[in-house]
Design a protein around this motif. Structure first.
Motif, mmCIF file in Angstrom:
data_model
loop_
_atom_site.group_PDB
_atom_site.id
_atom_site.type_symbol
_atom_site.label_atom_id
_atom_site.label_comp_id
_atom_site.label_asym_id
_atom_site.label_seq_id
_atom_site.Cartn_x
_atom_site.Cartn_y
_atom_site.Cartn_z
ATOM 1 N N ARG A 34 0.830 -1.210 0.000
ATOM 2 C CA ARG A 34 0.000 0.000 0.000
ATOM 3 C C ARG A 34 0.864 1.259 0.000
ATOM 4 N NH1 ARG A 34 -2.987 -2.992 4.160
ATOM 5 N NH2 ARG A 34 -1.813 -1.778 5.693
ATOM 6 N N ARG A 35 2.193 1.064 -0.013
ATOM 7 C CA ARG A 35 3.195 2.145 -0.022
ATOM 8 C C ARG A 35 3.149 2.991 1.250
ATOM 9 N NH1 ARG A 35 4.151 3.587 -6.253
ATOM 10 N NH2 ARG A 35 3.980 1.447 -6.926
ATOM 11 N N GLU A 36 2.828 2.309 2.360
ATOM 12 C CA GLU A 36 2.823 2.992 3.653
ATOM 13 C C GLU A 36 4.182 2.874 4.344
ATOM 14 O OE1 GLU A 36 -0.415 1.209 5.748
ATOM 15 O OE2 GLU A 36 -1.906 1.988 4.355
ATOM 16 N N ILE A 37 4.985 1.855 3.963
ATOM 17 C CA ILE A 37 6.335 1.713 4.507
ATOM 18 C C ILE A 37 7.278 1.441 3.339
ATOM 19 C CG2 ILE A 37 5.524 0.849 6.741
ATOM 20 C CD1 ILE A 37 6.429 -1.958 5.886
ATOM 21 N N THR A 38 8.562 1.664 3.580
ATOM 22 C CA THR A 38 9.566 1.459 2.530
ATOM 23 C C THR A 38 10.069 0.014 2.548
ATOM 24 O OG1 THR A 38 11.389 2.056 3.983
ATOM 25 C CG2 THR A 38 10.329 3.862 2.757
ATOM 26 N N LEU A 39 10.741 -0.349 1.477
ATOM 27 C CA LEU A 39 11.354 -1.675 1.398
ATOM 28 C C LEU A 39 12.428 -1.823 2.478
ATOM 29 C CD1 LEU A 39 11.551 -4.382 -0.051
ATOM 30 C CD2 LEU A 39 13.184 -3.340 -1.634
ATOM 31 N N ARG A 40 13.141 -0.741 2.747
ATOM 32 C CA ARG A 40 14.171 -0.787 3.783
ATOM 33 C C ARG A 40 13.541 -1.106 5.140
ATOM 34 N NH1 ARG A 40 16.341 1.729 7.875
ATOM 35 N NH2 ARG A 40 18.567 1.722 8.209
ATOM 36 N N LEU A 41 12.438 -0.444 5.492
ATOM 37 C CA LEU A 41 11.787 -0.715 6.772
ATOM 38 C C LEU A 41 11.268 -2.149 6.817
ATOM 39 C CD1 LEU A 41 10.796 0.105 9.535
ATOM 40 C CD2 LEU A 41 8.742 1.043 8.456
ATOM 41 N N LEU A 42 10.721 -2.634 5.711
ATOM 42 C CA LEU A 42 10.252 -4.025 5.664
ATOM 43 C C LEU A 42 11.422 -4.986 5.917
ATOM 44 C CD1 LEU A 42 7.941 -6.010 5.167
ATOM 45 C CD2 LEU A 42 8.545 -5.951 2.738
ATOM 46 N N ARG A 43 12.573 -4.715 5.292
ATOM 47 C CA ARG A 43 13.754 -5.552 5.501
ATOM 48 C C ARG A 43 14.187 -5.515 6.959
ATOM 49 N NH1 ARG A 43 18.797 -4.471 6.186
ATOM 50 N NH2 ARG A 43 18.630 -2.341 5.473
ATOM 51 N N VAL A 44 14.185 -4.345 7.572
ATOM 52 C CA VAL A 44 14.568 -4.215 8.979
ATOM 53 C C VAL A 44 13.610 -5.006 9.859
ATOM 54 C CG1 VAL A 44 14.715 -2.563 10.896
ATOM 55 C CG2 VAL A 44 15.750 -2.011 8.686
ATOM 56 N N LEU A 45 12.319 -4.955 9.571
ATOM 57 C CA LEU A 45 11.339 -5.715 10.354
ATOM 58 C C LEU A 45 11.554 -7.220 10.204
ATOM 59 C CD1 LEU A 45 8.085 -3.638 9.681
ATOM 60 C CD2 LEU A 45 9.519 -3.625 11.731
ATOM 61 N N VAL A 46 11.858 -7.665 8.971
ATOM 62 C CA VAL A 46 12.103 -9.090 8.736
ATOM 63 C C VAL A 46 13.364 -9.526 9.479
ATOM 64 C CG1 VAL A 46 12.764 -10.793 6.994
ATOM 65 C CG2 VAL A 46 10.879 -9.217 6.545
ATOM 66 N N GLU A 47 14.414 -8.722 9.427
ATOM 67 C CA GLU A 47 15.661 -9.083 10.106
ATOM 68 C C GLU A 47 15.506 -9.078 11.623
ATOM 69 O OE1 GLU A 47 18.662 -6.476 8.586
ATOM 70 O OE2 GLU A 47 18.762 -7.535 6.672
ATOM 71 N N GLY A 48 14.507 -8.349 12.124
ATOM 72 C CA GLY A 48 14.289 -8.273 13.561
ATOM 73 C C GLY A 48 13.318 -9.302 14.094
ATOM 74 N N LEU A 49 12.918 -10.261 13.266
ATOM 75 C CA LEU A 49 11.982 -11.281 13.744
ATOM 76 C C LEU A 49 12.644 -12.140 14.823
ATOM 77 C CD1 LEU A 49 10.290 -12.327 10.390
ATOM 78 C CD2 LEU A 49 9.286 -11.022 12.260
ATOM 79 N N PRO A 50 11.863 -12.636 15.774
ATOM 80 C CA PRO A 50 12.448 -13.399 16.890
ATOM 81 C C PRO A 50 13.006 -14.747 16.453
ATOM 82 C CG PRO A 50 10.061 -13.474 16.996
ATOM 83 C CD PRO A 50 10.413 -12.514 15.897
ATOM 84 N N PRO A 51 13.965 -15.274 17.216
ATOM 85 C CA PRO A 51 14.612 -16.527 16.841
ATOM 86 C C PRO A 51 13.746 -17.764 17.037
ATOM 87 C CG PRO A 51 15.486 -15.744 18.915
ATOM 88 C CD PRO A 51 14.575 -14.671 18.395
ATOM 89 N N ASP A 52 12.579 -17.617 17.656
ATOM 90 C CA ASP A 52 11.719 -18.791 17.832
ATOM 91 C C ASP A 52 10.399 -18.641 17.080
ATOM 92 O OD1 ASP A 52 10.664 -16.822 19.408
ATOM 93 O OD2 ASP A 52 10.224 -18.137 21.101
ATOM 94 N N GLY A 53 10.363 -17.773 16.095
ATOM 95 C CA GLY A 53 9.150 -17.566 15.324
ATOM 96 C C GLY A 53 8.983 -18.584 14.208
ATOM 97 N N ALA A 54 7.935 -18.381 13.423
ATOM 98 C CA ALA A 54 7.620 -19.294 12.321
ATOM 99 C C ALA A 54 8.735 -19.325 11.284
ATOM 100 C CB ALA A 54 6.302 -18.888 11.670
ATOM 101 N N THR A 55 9.370 -18.195 11.046
ATOM 102 C CA THR A 55 10.461 -18.141 10.065
ATOM 103 C C THR A 55 11.635 -19.004 10.500
ATOM 104 O OG1 THR A 55 9.785 -15.896 9.507
ATOM 105 C CG2 THR A 55 11.971 -16.586 8.791
ATOM 106 N N ALA A 56 12.023 -18.886 11.765
ATOM 107 C CA ALA A 56 13.149 -19.681 12.283
ATOM 108 C C ALA A 56 12.812 -21.165 12.260
ATOM 109 C CB ALA A 56 13.505 -19.233 13.694
ATOM 110 N N ARG A 57 11.580 -21.511 12.610
ATOM 111 C CA ARG A 57 11.189 -22.928 12.600
ATOM 112 C C ARG A 57 11.152 -23.466 11.173
ATOM 113 N NH1 ARG A 57 7.395 -20.898 16.232
ATOM 114 N NH2 ARG A 57 5.703 -21.336 14.775
#
Length: 141
Positions: A34-57
């Motif tokens: 929706r162009r409410e956040i930048t790609l950079r912010l999205l990348r920062v949010l993805v990199e900040g995901l917790p180590p026991d979340g769905a991505t890590a599993r």
């Protein structure tokens, strides 16, 4: 865009929606489209995901969290300590208690498969022993 989501985009999307609910319907990924956040912010949010979340599993290939691994390690250690204590304090003539097997973890074969594999290995070892005997001992060939 796919570089930001990595090898498990569905897990990343689920984690983003779960851990960042303030971005409205669809979470940060929808906010990016929706162009409410930048790609950079999205990348920062993805990199900040917790180590026991769905991505890590998903990356680990099993549903265990770090807490599950820690509990299994603690259980194994307590079992070892208990057996060591019992063996040290047993009477002189009592047989030693055998060391326990480690508890099951993802990636290990299920106990019934492990028993079948052990039986198969014993059968192969016996066949190899018989083959060597037939080659070495006279009258066995």
């Amino acid at each position: 865009m796919l570089d930001v989501l990595g090898d498990h985009p569905e897990a990343v999307e689920a984690d983003l929606a779960h851990h960042y609910p303030g971005y409205g319907r669809g979470g940060p990924l929808a906010a990016f489209w929706r162009r409410e956040i930048t790609l950079r912010l999205l990348r920062v949010l993805v990199e900040g995901l917790p180590p026991d979340g769905a991505t890590a599993r998903a990356a680990a290939g099993n549903p265990w969290t770090q807490a599950d691994w820690s509990r299994a390690d603690a259980r194994d250690l307590l079992e070892l300590l208990f057996i060591a204590f019992a063996n040290v304090n047993r009477t002189e003539n009592a047989p030693a208690i055998p060391w326990p097997e480690p508890s099951w973890r993802p990636g290990d074969p299920p106990p019934e498969d492990a028993a079948a594999a052990a039986d198969e290995q014993r059968a192969r070892a016996r066949a190899a022993y018989e083959r060597i005997n037939s080659q070495v001992l006279p009258g066995k060939g």
